[in-house]
Write a protein that holds these residues in place. Sequence first.
Motif, PDB file in Angstrom:
ATOM      1  N   LEU A 183      -0.103   4.129   0.988  1.00  0.00           N
ATOM      2  CA  LEU A 183      -0.512   4.941   2.242  1.00  0.00           C
ATOM      3  C   LEU A 183      -0.291   4.320   3.628  1.00  0.00           C
ATOM      4  N   SER A 184      -0.115   5.228   4.364  1.00  0.00           N
ATOM      5  CA  SER A 184       0.130   4.607   5.769  1.00  0.00           C
ATOM      6  C   SER A 184      -0.713   5.425   6.824  1.00  0.00           C
ATOM      7  N   CYS A 185      -2.142   5.052   6.838  1.00  0.00           N
ATOM      8  CA  CYS A 185      -2.921   5.579   7.461  1.00  0.00           C
ATOM      9  C   CYS A 185      -2.760   5.333   8.799  1.00  0.00           C
ATOM     10  N   THR A 212      -7.646   2.895  -2.956  1.00  0.00           N
ATOM     11  CA  THR A 212      -7.527   4.170  -2.291  1.00  0.00           C
ATOM     12  C   THR A 212      -7.584   5.246  -3.493  1.00  0.00           C
ATOM     13  N   SER A 226      -0.672  -5.428   5.791  1.00  0.00           N
ATOM     14  CA  SER A 226      -0.945  -5.428   4.081  1.00  0.00           C
ATOM     15  C   SER A 226       0.026  -4.198   3.623  1.00  0.00           C
ATOM     16  N   ARG A 227       0.688  -3.406   4.328  1.00  0.00           N
ATOM     17  CA  ARG A 227       1.441  -2.276   3.870  1.00  0.00           C
ATOM     18  C   ARG A 227       2.673  -2.625   3.062  1.00  0.00           C
ATOM     19  N   CYS A 269       0.812  -1.279  -0.120  1.00  0.00           N
ATOM     20  CA  CYS A 269       0.097   0.091   0.106  1.00  0.00           C
ATOM     21  C   CYS A 269       0.944   1.094   0.032  1.00  0.00           C
ATOM     22  N   LYS A 271     -10.773   9.925   2.582  1.00  0.00           N
ATOM     23  CA  LYS A 271     -10.441   9.701   4.174  1.00  0.00           C
ATOM     24  C   LYS A 271     -10.557  11.165   4.544  1.00  0.00           C
ATOM     25  N   TRP A 292      -5.022   4.952  11.026  1.00  0.00           N
ATOM     26  CA  TRP A 292      -5.997   4.024  11.771  1.00  0.00           C
ATOM     27  C   TRP A 292      -5.986   2.370  11.011  1.00  0.00           C
ATOM     28  N   CYS A 293      -5.177   2.232  10.174  1.00  0.00           N
ATOM     29  CA  CYS A 293      -5.096   1.020   9.221  1.00  0.00           C
ATOM     30  C   CYS A 293      -5.324  -0.106  10.053  1.00  0.00           C
ATOM     31  N   GLY A 328      -7.095  -4.797  -0.257  1.00  0.00           N
ATOM     32  CA  GLY A 328      -5.671  -4.381   0.251  1.00  0.00           C
ATOM     33  C   GLY A 328      -5.317  -4.248   1.581  1.00  0.00           C
ATOM     34  N   GLY A 329      -4.162  -3.415   1.780  1.00  0.00           N
ATOM     35  CA  GLY A 329      -3.465  -2.781   0.707  1.00  0.00           C
ATOM     36  C   GLY A 329      -3.976  -2.117  -0.200  1.00  0.00           C
TER      37      GLY A 329
HETATM   38  S1  SF4 Z   1      -4.571  -0.591   3.808  1.00  0.00           S
HETATM   39 FE1  SF4 Z   1      -6.100   0.992   3.667  1.00  0.00          FE
HETATM   40  S2  SF4 Z   1      -6.071   1.947   5.528  1.00  0.00           S
HETATM   41 FE2  SF4 Z   1      -4.184   0.700   5.519  1.00  0.00          FE
HETATM   42  S3  SF4 Z   1      -2.609   2.017   5.076  1.00  0.00           S
HETATM   43 FE3  SF4 Z   1      -3.632   1.305   2.911  1.00  0.00          FE
HETATM   44  S4  SF4 Z   1      -5.140   2.639   2.547  1.00  0.00           S
HETATM   45 FE4  SF4 Z   1      -4.608   3.032   4.520  1.00  0.00          FE
END
Ligand code: SF4
Length: 265
Positions: free
Chosen positions: A30-32, A125, A40-41, A28, A148, A34-35, A96-97
């Motif tokens: 992103l690095s949210c 995303t 998955s990242r 992924c 988001k 609240w993930c 995912g991810g």
């Molecule tokens: S898997 Fe979803 S919640 Fe997790 S970092 Fe990626 S976009 Fe954000």
Amino acid sequence: MKGLVFDIKRFAIHDGSGIRVTVFLKGCPLSCWWCHNPESRSPEIETMVRDQKVNGKVFHTREQIGKWMTPAEVMDEIERERVFMEESGGGVTFSGGEPLMQHKFMEEILEMCKVNFFHTALDTTGFTSREVLKSIMDKVDVFLYDIKHLDDKEHKNYTGVSNKKILDNLKFLHDNNKHIIVRFPIIPGINDDEEHIERLNDYIKKELPGIKEVDILPYHNIAEHKYEKLKMPYLMSGNRKPDALNIKSIQQKFENSGFLVKTGG
Ligand code: SF4
């Protein structure tokens, strides 16, 4: 071409219509904060230590996260659930991810789903290039598309990336008449204030009038233990769960604007 898959969930009911098989791809951009799928990242295979208690003794076992699979191997897994999917009006969801990090694999497997008459949903995303989006957009039946945060500064702060490309790609899909369900994660203290909800509601109504459905995903902290096992910092520590009344009022606001709203997932 192989894809790195970290889970295949059967009987999923929150990732699109009917009963579905959800295929989770690893990686992924992103690095949210609240993930709830921190495993998955990383776009690589990882190991996570699991504690198992047997007769009062704790044993540590190592679990591999991620497995390289061909599209045909994944299709075999999907095919097993065909009866449930067909009878419930379900299908296959790729999540995912960010599945589009493995876009060549996605192109191939989406094509196979079409040939085999499986309804497909892509949980994305939207943080991808326009070329990648174009290469898959006619192969997807419904996009489950995350918004988001509408404020770019806040978005960067809490997810690590700008929302510009994400919103541009959403508009592009919308203007190409794609079926899109907007997914909005309610994160207490981050994006659930009245002003942001109003702004989001207005934004979808005015900029994306073809969108009729909104999924609301209230934050939960059930993934907190995974962070410890992956030795990753959990930035949401101490944050409380969304208030039930606030969830209800957010749902009401979207419904009052004519959206079909589903909460949970
Ligand atoms: S898997 Fe979803 S919640 Fe997790 S970092 Fe990626 S976009 Fe954000």
